[in-house]
Design an enzyme around this catalytic site. Structure first.
Site, PDB file in Angstrom:
ATOM      1  N   LYS A  75     -12.090 -38.892  51.518  1.00  0.00           N
ATOM      2  CA  LYS A  75     -12.387 -38.441  50.160  1.00  0.00           C
ATOM      3  C   LYS A  75     -13.074 -39.504  49.314  1.00  0.00           C
ATOM      4  O   LYS A  75     -13.837 -39.172  48.401  1.00  0.00           O
ATOM      5  CB  LYS A  75     -11.107 -37.955  49.472  1.00  0.00           C
ATOM      6  CG  LYS A  75     -10.543 -36.675  50.071  1.00  0.00           C
ATOM      7  CD  LYS A  75      -9.310 -36.203  49.314  1.00  0.00           C
ATOM      8  CE  LYS A  75      -8.761 -34.918  49.899  1.00  0.00           C
ATOM      9  NZ  LYS A  75      -7.605 -34.399  49.120  1.00  0.00           N
ATOM     10  N   ASP A 112      -9.889 -30.108  44.465  1.00  0.00           N
ATOM     11  CA  ASP A 112      -8.446 -30.322  44.405  1.00  0.00           C
ATOM     12  C   ASP A 112      -7.908 -30.108  42.993  1.00  0.00           C
ATOM     13  O   ASP A 112      -6.826 -29.537  42.811  1.00  0.00           O
ATOM     14  CB  ASP A 112      -8.083 -31.732  44.871  1.00  0.00           C
ATOM     15  CG  ASP A 112      -8.110 -31.880  46.379  1.00  0.00           C
ATOM     16  OD1 ASP A 112      -7.889 -30.874  47.074  1.00  0.00           O
ATOM     17  OD2 ASP A 112      -8.342 -33.006  46.864  1.00  0.00           O
TER      18      ASP A 112
END
Length: 282
Positions: A75, A112
């Site tokens: 990420k 997210d």
């Protein structure tokens, strides 16, 4: 590396989830369910890719590729490999989605945060003042942003290594949060909060699960593998409302489908049914 992979039936687009380890991922189940519901002949698979191998993997993709989902440990690593990064993902240092345009340019996104918000509000958590986040990685940053968007003013981050998690204190001003960073030894001394989010793997929860469960009016377990973690078990034994990690996985995946496919709304219920069935068979 991947340009020679066959296209989906009928020449459909290709997408995938990358990470390491990745064999446990339910993302292929969720995305393929969405494609079926949308009548798309697209393909979505999982590839075990390390941070070191990521540049080469991206360089080897052909123009049939439409998008990638990124999980640990990618990420952060993917940010500098994108042509464009949305402002929220850049701020948080966390990108879990890459979308390719018709010229192969890469845009990085964070799904997210909206995934957290949707999962929380769907369970009735809509107004926060305080939150405790267990863990200091990229997902913890997204949890902080989601808590801020739901009204939180104070967030305590509990990390195994305060030094490695120190970057999270830099989010205090842009997120308009008072941020406290403590180590695991401080768990017993923390006051309860409106929400506790556990972002650490299940294997690291055994010694602290009961402490974590008793700290919040609601507990959000980010991990969905295994489906039942020590934190979830402890929360249920303590009578504390608990949100399982599948909820976050589902909602962030729905946003990914919308970005990659270009639809206004992903078929969430079809994705949910497919994912829960797959979980029940593990």
């Amino acid at each position: 590396m991947t340009a020679g992979l066959p296209l989906g039936r009928g020449g459909g687009r290709r997408c995938a989830v990358l990470g390491s380890p990745i064999a446990h991922s339910l993302s292929p189940v969720l995305h393929q369910a969405a494609y079926r519901e949308l009548g798309l002949d697209w393909d979505y698979r999982a590839f075990d890719v390390s941070a070191q191998a990521l540049p080469g993997f991206l360089a080897g993709l052909s123009d049939e590729w439409r998008g990638l989902s990124l999980t640990m440990p990618l990420k952060r690593a993917v940010i500098d490999l994108c042509d464009r990064v949305e402002s929220r993902g850049r701020l948080l240092g966390s990108i879990n989605t890459v979308v390719f345009d018709e010229r192969g340019r890469r845009s990085g996104h964070n799904t997210d945060v909206p995934g957290f918000i949707q999962a929380l509000t769907a369970r009735g958590v809509r107004d926060l003042d305080t939150a405790i986040i267990i863990g200091g990685g990229a997902t913890a940053a997204s949890a902080m942003a989601a808590a801020a968007e739901l009204g939180a003013h104070r967030v305590t981050v509990v990390a195994r290594s305060v030094e490695r998690a120190s970057h999270l204190t830099g989010l205090a001003e842009p997120l308009r949060l008072a941020v406290q960073l403590v180590d695991f030894e401080a768990l017993d001394a923390l006051p309860a909060a409106d929400l506790v989010v556990s972002t650490i793997p299940a294997a690291g929860q055994s010694g602290i699960a009961m402490h974590v469960a008793r700290l919040g009016a609601c507990v959000f377990e980010v991990s969905y593998h295994p489906e039942t973690t020590p934190v979830l078990v402890a929360a249920r034994e303590a009578g504390v409302p608990a949100i399982p990690g599948f909820d976050l996985l589902l909602q962030q995946a729905a946003r990914q489908v919308e970005l990659m496919v270009g639809v206004a709304a992903a078929p969430v219920e079809a994705m949910r049914a497919a994912g829960l069935l797959a979980l029940s068979q593990r």
